[in-house]
Design a protein around this motif. Sequence first.
Motif, PDB file in Angstrom:
ATOM      1  N   ALA A  25      52.213 -17.913 -32.622  1.00 36.00           N
ATOM      2  CA  ALA A  25      52.331 -18.049 -34.066  1.00 36.00           C
ATOM      3  C   ALA A  25      50.988 -18.481 -34.634  1.00 36.00           C
ATOM      4  O   ALA A  25      50.347 -19.402 -34.115  1.00 36.00           O
ATOM      5  N   LEU A  26      50.536 -17.808 -35.690  1.00 36.38           N
ATOM      6  CA  LEU A  26      49.361 -18.203 -36.463  1.00 36.38           C
ATOM      7  C   LEU A  26      49.883 -18.575 -37.840  1.00 36.38           C
ATOM      8  O   LEU A  26      50.177 -17.703 -38.659  1.00 36.38           O
ATOM      9  N   LEU A  27      50.025 -19.873 -38.085  1.00 30.06           N
ATOM     10  CA  LEU A  27      50.732 -20.316 -39.282  1.00 30.06           C
ATOM     11  C   LEU A  27      50.058 -21.524 -39.919  1.00 30.06           C
ATOM     12  O   LEU A  27      49.332 -22.282 -39.255  1.00 30.06           O
ATOM     13  N   VAL A  28      50.311 -21.684 -41.196  1.00 25.99           N
ATOM     14  CA  VAL A  28      49.889 -22.870 -41.928  1.00 25.99           C
ATOM     15  C   VAL A  28      51.034 -23.869 -41.865  1.00 25.99           C
ATOM     16  O   VAL A  28      52.153 -23.573 -42.290  1.00 25.99           O
ATOM     17  N   THR A  29      50.773 -25.047 -41.323  1.00 25.54           N
ATOM     18  CA  THR A  29      51.821 -26.054 -41.209  1.00 25.54           C
ATOM     19  C   THR A  29      51.193 -27.440 -41.128  1.00 25.54           C
ATOM     20  O   THR A  29      50.055 -27.588 -40.662  1.00 25.54           O
ATOM     21  N   ASP A  30      51.918 -28.433 -41.597  1.00 25.70           N
ATOM     22  CA  ASP A  30      51.475 -29.810 -41.433  1.00 25.70           C
ATOM     23  C   ASP A  30      52.295 -30.529 -40.382  1.00 25.70           C
ATOM     24  O   ASP A  30      52.036 -31.687 -40.069  1.00 25.70           O
ATOM     25  N   ARG A  31      53.295 -29.818 -39.829  1.00 24.66           N
ATOM     26  CA  ARG A  31      54.164 -30.434 -38.829  1.00 24.66           C
ATOM     27  C   ARG A  31      54.483 -29.434 -37.719  1.00 24.66           C
ATOM     28  O   ARG A  31      55.587 -28.873 -37.671  1.00 24.66           O
ATOM     29  N   PRO A  32      53.547 -29.184 -36.817  1.00 26.25           N
ATOM     30  CA  PRO A  32      53.858 -28.267 -35.711  1.00 26.25           C
ATOM     31  C   PRO A  32      54.945 -28.867 -34.822  1.00 26.25           C
ATOM     32  O   PRO A  32      54.930 -30.067 -34.546  1.00 26.25           O
ATOM     33  N   PRO A  33      55.910 -28.068 -34.405  1.00 28.38           N
ATOM     34  CA  PRO A  33      57.014 -28.585 -33.592  1.00 28.38           C
ATOM     35  C   PRO A  33      56.512 -29.170 -32.272  1.00 28.38           C
ATOM     36  O   PRO A  33      55.589 -28.626 -31.649  1.00 28.38           O
ATOM     37  N   PRO A  34      57.087 -30.279 -31.817  1.00 29.19           N
ATOM     38  CA  PRO A  34      56.632 -30.917 -30.575  1.00 29.19           C
ATOM     39  C   PRO A  34      56.899 -30.080 -29.326  1.00 29.19           C
ATOM     40  O   PRO A  34      56.283 -30.328 -28.290  1.00 29.19           O
ATOM     41  N   ASN A  35      57.814 -29.104 -29.422  1.00 25.08           N
ATOM     42  CA  ASN A  35      58.116 -28.283 -28.246  1.00 25.08           C
ATOM     43  C   ASN A  35      57.174 -27.095 -28.102  1.00 25.08           C
ATOM     44  O   ASN A  35      57.317 -26.289 -27.187  1.00 25.08           O
ATOM     45  N   VAL A  78      52.946 -25.744 -28.004  1.00 24.99           N
ATOM     46  CA  VAL A  78      51.590 -26.204 -27.720  1.00 24.99           C
ATOM     47  C   VAL A  78      50.626 -25.310 -28.471  1.00 24.99           C
ATOM     48  O   VAL A  78      50.931 -24.147 -28.756  1.00 24.99           O
ATOM     49  N   GLY A  79      49.463 -25.841 -28.798  1.00 23.99           N
ATOM     50  CA  GLY A  79      48.513 -25.013 -29.525  1.00 23.99           C
ATOM     51  C   GLY A  79      47.304 -25.767 -30.000  1.00 23.99           C
ATOM     52  O   GLY A  79      47.015 -26.881 -29.548  1.00 23.99           O
ATOM     53  N   ARG A  80      46.620 -25.158 -30.955  1.00 22.16           N
ATOM     54  CA  ARG A  80      45.357 -25.695 -31.452  1.00 22.16           C
ATOM     55  C   ARG A  80      45.353 -25.690 -32.982  1.00 22.16           C
ATOM     56  O   ARG A  80      45.826 -24.745 -33.608  1.00 22.16           O
ATOM     57  N   LEU A 106      49.837 -21.382 -32.153  1.00 24.03           N
ATOM     58  CA  LEU A 106      50.862 -22.014 -31.317  1.00 24.03           C
ATOM     59  C   LEU A 106      51.489 -21.032 -30.341  1.00 24.03           C
ATOM     60  O   LEU A 106      51.545 -19.828 -30.592  1.00 24.03           O
ATOM     61  N   THR A 107      51.996 -21.581 -29.234  1.00 28.71           N
ATOM     62  CA  THR A 107      52.760 -20.787 -28.286  1.00 28.71           C
ATOM     63  C   THR A 107      53.719 -21.703 -27.548  1.00 28.71           C
ATOM     64  O   THR A 107      53.712 -22.930 -27.721  1.00 28.71           O
ATOM     65  N   HIS A 108      54.565 -21.115 -26.702  1.00 29.34           N
ATOM     66  CA  HIS A 108      55.466 -21.891 -25.859  1.00 29.34           C
ATOM     67  C   HIS A 108      54.701 -22.415 -24.639  1.00 29.34           C
ATOM     68  O   HIS A 108      53.794 -21.749 -24.131  1.00 29.34           O
ATOM     69  N   GLU A 109      55.070 -23.581 -24.180  1.00 32.27           N
ATOM     70  CA  GLU A 109      54.430 -24.163 -22.995  1.00 32.27           C
ATOM     71  C   GLU A 109      54.476 -23.200 -21.814  1.00 32.27           C
ATOM     72  O   GLU A 109      53.495 -23.054 -21.072  1.00 32.27           O
ATOM     73  N   ASP A 110      55.607 -22.506 -21.642  1.00 26.67           N
ATOM     74  CA  ASP A 110      55.766 -21.614 -20.491  1.00 26.67           C
ATOM     75  C   ASP A 110      54.899 -20.372 -20.577  1.00 26.67           C
ATOM     76  O   ASP A 110      54.685 -19.702 -19.562  1.00 26.67           O
TER      77      ASP A 110
END
Length: 259
Positions: free
Chosen positions: A96-106, A108-110, A216-220
Amino acid sequence: MRLFDRSGSAYQLTREGEGMVASARRMEAEFEAISRQVSGHDARLSGRVRVATTDALAAAFMPELASFTRRYPEIEIDLLSTPEPAELAMREAEVALLVTDRPPPNLVGRRLAALPSALYAARRYLADHPADGELASHLWVGWEDGMSHIPAARWMREHVPDARLACRVSSGATLAAAIRAGVGIGHLLCFLADEDPALVPLRPPEPALETGLWLLTHEDLRTTGRVRVFLDSMAEEIGLHKRALAAGRAPERKALAAR
């Protein structure tokens, strides 16, 4: 077993139906987790990468996407336009390439850049509505109820709860188009709006609305070959414009064209 009750033209789940849906969702989540674990061992630099983003971001960073496809011609990019928060968007995507102020804790990303936002109006709108008027006296372009999580929507509820809404939208691209057409005023990302000669900032960037551009992406999936190189490539390319984005300026394209 009765799963639905009918009420007029609508159907509502019974208690038994709700239990069955909850079980089905747990099964779906387990299957998706298994699928991601298997994909995580795929080191090939080929195949498809599904990327959830918005229309505005896809257009703004299309040169970076083009650079990636030239570098890795055997990897196909599926762009999934979505106004959803990252956690929901990632149910259909690998990145996901998104604008957010609260990335989900589940996930991972930059955080690729800080993105300021400010209040804008079209010149044609200001011809009939003085810029120095009270905010509550203006017509506004706001977010529809399902987008109440967006920082600008929260800001409006707190600062102009009685604003006269001329239009409600569900995507950033539609928001920008409505403001550009003179429907009303509203908050836009500075790096997108400041390059538009039809728009005028009414206020300096609002500190409370500064948000982040996240990849963002999934840990797996972070070790999947095609996902890993996509994350690295986009972070590198977009990172070149980090200062410009934080200052509210669109990426400089002259250097990219020469590369």
